[in-house]
Design a protein around this motif. Sequence first.
Motif, short mmCIF file in Angstrom:
data_model
loop_
_atom_site.label_atom_id
_atom_site.label_comp_id
_atom_site.label_asym_id
_atom_site.label_seq_id
_atom_site.Cartn_x
_atom_site.Cartn_y
_atom_site.Cartn_z
N PHE A 1 55.27 30.25 60.05
CA PHE A 1 56.63 29.84 59.71
C PHE A 1 57.07 30.33 58.33
CE2 PHE A 1 55.53 27.00 63.11
CZ PHE A 1 56.73 26.77 63.77
N GLU A 2 56.25 31.12 57.67
CA GLU A 2 56.63 31.66 56.36
C GLU A 2 55.98 33.02 56.17
OE1 GLU A 2 53.75 31.63 54.18
OE2 GLU A 2 52.81 30.85 55.99
N ARG A 3 56.45 33.75 55.14
CA ARG A 3 56.03 35.15 55.01
C ARG A 3 54.74 35.32 54.22
NH1 ARG A 3 58.86 38.41 52.24
NH2 ARG A 3 59.84 36.78 51.01
N GLY A 4 54.37 34.34 53.38
CA GLY A 4 53.18 34.50 52.55
C GLY A 4 51.92 34.68 53.36
N THR A 5 51.71 33.80 54.34
CA THR A 5 50.50 33.86 55.16
C THR A 5 50.44 35.13 55.99
OG1 THR A 5 50.43 31.45 55.27
CG2 THR A 5 49.14 32.65 56.91
N GLN A 6 51.60 35.59 56.45
CA GLN A 6 51.60 36.79 57.30
C GLN A 6 51.01 37.98 56.55
OE1 GLN A 6 55.89 37.22 57.95
NE2 GLN A 6 55.90 39.16 56.87
N PHE A 7 51.33 38.11 55.25
CA PHE A 7 50.80 39.24 54.49
C PHE A 7 49.30 39.12 54.26
CE2 PHE A 7 55.32 39.54 52.96
CZ PHE A 7 55.58 40.75 53.59
N ASP A 8 48.82 37.90 54.04
CA ASP A 8 47.38 37.69 53.89
C ASP A 8 46.64 38.08 55.17
OD1 ASP A 8 47.74 36.74 51.32
OD2 ASP A 8 47.81 34.64 51.93
N ASN B 1 52.01 41.77 77.20
CA ASN B 1 50.66 42.32 77.35
C ASN B 1 49.70 41.89 76.23
OD1 ASN B 1 52.10 43.88 75.48
ND2 ASN B 1 50.72 45.61 75.75
N VAL B 2 50.22 41.30 75.14
CA VAL B 2 49.34 40.87 74.03
C VAL B 2 48.79 39.48 74.35
CG1 VAL B 2 49.22 40.33 71.59
CG2 VAL B 2 50.62 42.25 72.36
N GLU B 3 47.47 39.35 74.29
CA GLU B 3 46.83 38.09 74.69
C GLU B 3 46.52 37.17 73.51
OE1 GLU B 3 43.41 39.38 76.84
OE2 GLU B 3 44.55 40.00 78.61
N ARG B 4 46.49 37.69 72.29
CA ARG B 4 46.16 36.87 71.12
C ARG B 4 47.33 36.91 70.12
NH1 ARG B 4 40.60 38.94 68.85
NH2 ARG B 4 41.56 40.97 69.27
N ARG B 5 47.84 35.72 69.79
CA ARG B 5 48.95 35.63 68.84
C ARG B 5 48.72 34.51 67.85
NH1 ARG B 5 52.52 36.76 73.42
NH2 ARG B 5 53.44 38.82 73.12
N ILE B 6 49.17 34.72 66.64
CA ILE B 6 49.18 33.68 65.60
C ILE B 6 50.64 33.51 65.18
CG2 ILE B 6 48.44 33.02 63.29
CD1 ILE B 6 45.96 34.79 63.69
N PHE B 7 51.18 32.30 65.35
CA PHE B 7 52.56 32.02 64.96
C PHE B 7 52.59 31.40 63.56
CE2 PHE B 7 52.85 32.11 69.58
CZ PHE B 7 54.00 32.87 69.77
N PRO C 1 42.05 43.59 59.94
CA PRO C 1 42.50 44.88 60.48
C PRO C 1 42.81 44.86 61.97
CG PRO C 1 40.14 44.92 60.05
CD PRO C 1 40.65 43.63 59.49
N GLU C 2 42.58 43.72 62.64
CA GLU C 2 42.95 43.62 64.05
C GLU C 2 44.39 43.15 64.24
OE1 GLU C 2 40.01 42.25 67.16
OE2 GLU C 2 39.21 41.20 65.40
N THR C 3 45.06 42.77 63.16
CA THR C 3 46.39 42.18 63.29
C THR C 3 47.50 43.21 63.13
OG1 THR C 3 46.46 41.65 60.93
CG2 THR C 3 45.60 39.95 62.42
N PHE C 4 48.66 42.87 63.71
CA PHE C 4 49.87 43.67 63.53
C PHE C 4 51.06 42.73 63.62
CE2 PHE C 4 49.70 43.31 68.10
CZ PHE C 4 51.04 43.23 68.49
N MET C 5 52.24 43.24 63.26
CA MET C 5 53.44 42.40 63.31
C MET C 5 54.67 43.26 63.55
SD MET C 5 54.57 39.51 60.55
CE MET C 5 55.64 38.16 61.07
N TRP C 6 55.60 42.73 64.36
CA TRP C 6 56.91 43.36 64.52
C TRP C 6 57.82 42.82 63.42
CZ3 TRP C 6 57.35 47.27 67.78
CH2 TRP C 6 56.54 47.32 68.92
N ILE D 1 50.84 38.84 64.83
CA ILE D 1 51.38 37.80 63.96
C ILE D 1 52.87 37.72 64.27
CG2 ILE D 1 51.62 36.97 61.59
CD1 ILE D 1 48.71 37.50 62.52
N ALA D 2 53.37 36.51 64.53
CA ALA D 2 54.79 36.36 64.91
C ALA D 2 55.38 35.13 64.25
CB ALA D 2 54.93 36.26 66.43
N HIS D 3 56.67 35.21 63.94
CA HIS D 3 57.38 34.03 63.45
C HIS D 3 57.74 33.15 64.64
CE1 HIS D 3 58.56 36.42 59.66
NE2 HIS D 3 57.54 35.62 59.39
N ALA D 4 57.56 31.84 64.49
CA ALA D 4 57.71 30.94 65.63
C ALA D 4 59.13 30.45 65.83
CB ALA D 4 56.78 29.74 65.46
N ASP D 5 60.05 30.77 64.93
CA ASP D 5 61.42 30.26 65.07
C ASP D 5 62.15 30.94 66.21
OD1 ASP D 5 61.15 28.59 62.95
OD2 ASP D 5 61.91 30.02 61.49
#
Length: 310
Positions: free
Chosen positions: A226-233, A218-224, A239-244, A195-199
């Motif tokens: 623009f806000e923090r609410g969705t990232q926490f959901d 090296n990461v092949e799957r990303r979801i961008f 359980p496959e997701t992570f975030m810097w 999970i990444a912020h697109a800005d």
Amino acid sequence: MKYAVEVAHAGSLNKASEELLIAPPNLSRSIKELEADLGIMIFDRSSKGMKLTKRGEEFIHYAKNILEQIDAVEQAFKKNEPKKLQFSISVPRASYIADAFVEFSKKIGNKPVEIYYKETNPYRAIKNILEVDYRLGIVRYASGYDKYFLDTFNEKGLAWELVVQFHYVLIMSRDNPLASKNVIHFSDLQKMIEIAHADPFVPSLPLSVVRKEELPDNVERRIFVFERGTQFDLLAENPETFMWVSPMPEGILERHGLVQRECPDNTRVYKDMLIYRRNYKLSDLDRKFIHEVKNSIRALYILIIRARTY
């Protein structure tokens, strides 16, 4: 100017005249007189309505700012109106800042106050101070761009001070297979969903270039997002997701069932810099917010040191 702004908003002389309670012929005459005074065509007129010309778009941009300033002056000097305290800031999407803002909100007192808190990228944070009259900004960038940003601050007449310097850490669900590992490497993340912020972090660079620099390839799957609410959901439920992220307060991790882990492969240093106009004197509200940000940072370092001792 007010008439022109309303016509631009409505896209039609008749609709604008209804809103302004002015007869269409009188409104039309006023617009034509304005165009004659300025020596430009503000609107292209057709059977479909009134459409802004290129010069008209520029004029409306300035007109809106002027009208907002007039409103602000009227509000500031109206008799018998208590003066409202003002606080406004643009910040990166960082949970430690959001945490500080919550604590700050508890200490604003009982006086009339208007507060604006906007999560955005560095370019917009700078622009908000210079053009939208925001009082403060926090700008995040990789330390390799130090010269670029400090030169920009100086050129734009902005004062600056370091808020915090950090490495990004990983956050993920407690159910993520990597959550049980003591050490996580880039190679461990390859099969996960980031999970990444697109800005973009650097105003002068295209988003594609910034993404390439900021994100390991090296990461092949990303979801961008623009806000923090969705990232926490996403992080909590998948359980496959992570975030810097910048180091995150313990309470937020607990609330969303997340864990925070360091990655020794990630050595890039980032800076969060507080900025404001060089001639601006910090208000009591500004100082209260900055105090809460520093408290939040101290709590983060205690959390990080505690985690390293286990």
